[in-house]
Scaffold this motif. Structure first.
Motif, PDB file in Angstrom:
ATOM      1  N   VAL A  26       0.847  -1.194   0.000  1.00  0.00           N
ATOM      2  CA  VAL A  26       0.000   0.000   0.000  1.00  0.00           C
ATOM      3  C   VAL A  26       0.886   1.249   0.000  1.00  0.00           C
ATOM      4  N   SER A  27       1.908   1.237   0.842  1.00  0.00           N
ATOM      5  CA  SER A  27       2.854   2.346   0.894  1.00  0.00           C
ATOM      6  C   SER A  27       4.239   1.795   1.203  1.00  0.00           C
ATOM      7  N   LEU A  28       5.239   2.570   0.859  1.00  0.00           N
ATOM      8  CA  LEU A  28       6.632   2.174   1.082  1.00  0.00           C
ATOM      9  C   LEU A  28       7.378   3.346   1.699  1.00  0.00           C
ATOM     10  N   THR A  29       8.387   3.042   2.518  1.00  0.00           N
ATOM     11  CA  THR A  29       9.245   4.115   3.019  1.00  0.00           C
ATOM     12  C   THR A  29      10.225   4.501   1.915  1.00  0.00           C
ATOM     13  N   GLY A  30      10.806   5.679   2.070  1.00  0.00           N
ATOM     14  CA  GLY A  30      11.801   6.120   1.099  1.00  0.00           C
ATOM     15  C   GLY A  30      12.939   5.119   0.973  1.00  0.00           C
ATOM     16  N   ASP A  67      19.545  12.676   2.806  1.00  0.00           N
ATOM     17  CA  ASP A  67      18.202  12.975   3.294  1.00  0.00           C
ATOM     18  C   ASP A  67      17.650  11.808   4.125  1.00  0.00           C
ATOM     19  N   ASP A  68      18.008  11.780   5.414  1.00  0.00           N
ATOM     20  CA  ASP A  68      17.539  10.707   6.295  1.00  0.00           C
ATOM     21  C   ASP A  68      16.034  10.807   6.549  1.00  0.00           C
ATOM     22  N   VAL A  69      15.497  12.018   6.525  1.00  0.00           N
ATOM     23  CA  VAL A  69      14.056  12.200   6.715  1.00  0.00           C
ATOM     24  C   VAL A  69      13.296  11.500   5.591  1.00  0.00           C
ATOM     25  N   PHE A  70      13.797  11.656   4.363  1.00  0.00           N
ATOM     26  CA  PHE A  70      13.144  11.007   3.218  1.00  0.00           C
ATOM     27  C   PHE A  70      13.140   9.486   3.386  1.00  0.00           C
ATOM     28  N   GLU A  74       6.869   7.796   4.654  1.00  0.00           N
ATOM     29  CA  GLU A  74       5.962   6.891   3.942  1.00  0.00           C
ATOM     30  C   GLU A  74       5.551   7.538   2.616  1.00  0.00           C
ATOM     31  N   LEU A  75       5.702   6.780   1.523  1.00  0.00           N
ATOM     32  CA  LEU A  75       5.358   7.297   0.203  1.00  0.00           C
ATOM     33  C   LEU A  75       4.170   6.535  -0.364  1.00  0.00           C
ATOM     34  N   ASP A  76       3.249   7.269  -0.999  1.00  0.00           N
ATOM     35  CA  ASP A  76       2.172   6.544  -1.676  1.00  0.00           C
ATOM     36  C   ASP A  76       2.714   6.025  -3.011  1.00  0.00           C
ATOM     37  N   ARG A  77       1.889   5.296  -3.756  1.00  0.00           N
ATOM     38  CA  ARG A  77       2.372   4.632  -4.963  1.00  0.00           C
ATOM     39  C   ARG A  77       2.878   5.636  -6.006  1.00  0.00           C
ATOM     40  N   GLU A  78       2.158   6.728  -6.143  1.00  0.00           N
ATOM     41  CA  GLU A  78       2.562   7.728  -7.139  1.00  0.00           C
ATOM     42  C   GLU A  78       3.911   8.347  -6.774  1.00  0.00           C
ATOM     43  N   GLN A  79       4.078   8.686  -5.494  1.00  0.00           N
ATOM     44  CA  GLN A  79       5.354   9.257  -5.042  1.00  0.00           C
ATOM     45  C   GLN A  79       6.498   8.247  -5.206  1.00  0.00           C
ATOM     46  N   ALA A  80       6.211   6.990  -4.817  1.00  0.00           N
ATOM     47  CA  ALA A  80       7.239   5.949  -4.897  1.00  0.00           C
ATOM     48  C   ALA A  80       7.677   5.724  -6.339  1.00  0.00           C
ATOM     49  N   LEU A  81       6.722   5.697  -7.250  1.00  0.00           N
ATOM     50  CA  LEU A  81       7.042   5.472  -8.659  1.00  0.00           C
ATOM     51  C   LEU A  81       7.892   6.603  -9.223  1.00  0.00           C
ATOM     52  N   LYS A  82       7.598   7.827  -8.793  1.00  0.00           N
ATOM     53  CA  LYS A  82       8.391   8.975  -9.263  1.00  0.00           C
ATOM     54  C   LYS A  82       9.830   8.883  -8.759  1.00  0.00           C
ATOM     55  N   VAL A  83      10.001   8.507  -7.495  1.00  0.00           N
ATOM     56  CA  VAL A  83      11.353   8.392  -6.938  1.00  0.00           C
ATOM     57  C   VAL A  83      12.135   7.299  -7.661  1.00  0.00           C
ATOM     58  N   ILE A  84      11.492   6.148  -7.874  1.00  0.00           N
ATOM     59  CA  ILE A  84      12.171   5.055  -8.584  1.00  0.00           C
ATOM     60  C   ILE A  84      12.585   5.505  -9.980  1.00  0.00           C
ATOM     61  N   THR A  85      11.659   6.172 -10.668  1.00  0.00           N
ATOM     62  CA  THR A  85      11.962   6.644 -12.025  1.00  0.00           C
ATOM     63  C   THR A  85      13.118   7.632 -12.025  1.00  0.00           C
ATOM     64  N   ASP A  86      13.074   8.600 -11.112  1.00  0.00           N
ATOM     65  CA  ASP A  86      14.132   9.616 -11.046  1.00  0.00           C
ATOM     66  C   ASP A  86      15.476   8.993 -10.681  1.00  0.00           C
TER      67      ASP A  86
END
Length: 319
Positions: A26-30, A67-70, A74-86
């Motif tokens: 459902v969600s993933l940490t950075g 960025d230890d805070v990042f 908790e990231l939602d799917r859209e945020q997680a996908l953007k981070v993976i892509t970047d």
């Protein structure tokens, strides 16, 4: 791919990577997202464990290096996908600028030795002779380990510390005792060890980074696109030129400066190999001299020629 074949990782393997996320999450940490991206990138790059320097540089590109805070967020799917892509795009961009050269050990070279009786006999004899330093005609059984070190990745044997199955194979054949072996006994023990090792590598390949650097003009093109940095280089060359007293022309002065300082700009070391000498000769052939007012244009023209040549024919050199 067979043992010894060189493969260049320049980021292209990552451009078409599958960036989907696990459905169950459902969600993933950075931190989990970055680990997932590392795993996807590694799988695409022949299972290579990404060097820490490469990961750090990629994270720096996307401002996440410290960025230890990042990492706890908790990231939602859209945020997680953007981070993976970047992040994977940043890794690919890093490899484009500074490619890695790898080889994959899959047991092929060992199978060649084992399939030819004469080749294997010669290999065993040479190894035994190297290990029998006191020329007694006997070596300890545990010297098998040193024999494998002698063979090394060039002959298809991965480092024992980095390929755990090899330690298991040595234990299985009790190749760790003090018992003395003659040359024939040594060969009889070495053969099944290499046979099992070749089979283990066929199942699980060992990927390693070669100590080879590729200069492809990418760093140089970045310099050429940065007018401020380019002007700084021109000023340095002019300063170097004015300090000289041998009456050399502008092109000779520029060449002398680049041969001394070119690696900082993205050029291969001038002393690396014959290909670099030929590259310099090609770039500096038929250049017209320029006055002081056009000196910067001459420097830019020379660097552009280097960038074009390196893009068309990258230079490989040992680190």
């Amino acid at each position: 791919m067979s043992d010894g074949a060189l493969t260049v990782l320049d980021g292209n393997h990552l451009r078409a990577i599958d960036l989907s996320l696990p459905e169950a999450e459902v969600s993933l940490t950075g931190a989990q997202v970055l680990d997932l991206a590392d795993s996807k990138a590694s799988s695409s790059l022949f299972g290579l464990s990404l060097p820490q320097s490469l990961k750090s540089s990629a994270l720096k590109r996307i401002s996440l290096q410290e960025d230890d805070v990042f990492r706890l967020k908790e990231l939602d799917r859209e945020q997680a996908l953007k981070v993976i892509t970047d992040y994977i795009t940043a890794i690919a961009d890093e490899l484009k600028d500074d490619p890695l050269v790898i080889s994959v050990l899959d047991g092929y070279t060992l199978r060649l030795f084992l399939e030819d009786e004469d080749d294997f006999a010669m290999l065993a004899e040479n190894l035994f002779t190297d290990l029998d330093v006191e020329d007694t005609g006997k070596i300890n059984k545990n010297e098998i380990r040193n024999a494998l070190v002698h063979m090394g990745v060039e002959m298809g044997v991965p480092p024992i510390s980095e390929f755990p199955p090899l330690s298991d194979i040595l234990k299985k054949h009790e190749a760790d005792g003090e018992e003395e072996l003659g040359q024939a006994q040594f060969a009889e023990l070495l053969q099944p060890v290499l046979q099992e090792l070749s089979e283990a590598l066929a199942k699980k390949h060992f990927v390693f980074i070669q100590n080879i650097k590729i200069v492809n003009g990418s760093k140089l093109r970045k310099l050429l696109a940065d007018e401020k940095q380019l002007n700084i280089i021109v000023e340095k060359i002019l300063e170097d030129k004015h300090q000289g007293k041998d009456g050399s022309g502008n092109a000779e002065r520029i060449r002398s400066f680049l041969e001394k300082n070119g690696t900082e700009l993205g050029l291969p070391p001038s002393e690396a190999n014959e290909a670099v000498a030929l590259l310099y000769d090609a770039v500096f052939a038929d250049l017209e001299e320029a006055g002081e007012d056009k000196f910067g244009n001459l420097v830019k023209q020379i660097l552009e020629k280097f960038a074009e040549q390196l893009e068309a024919s990258p230079v490989f050199h040992d680190i």
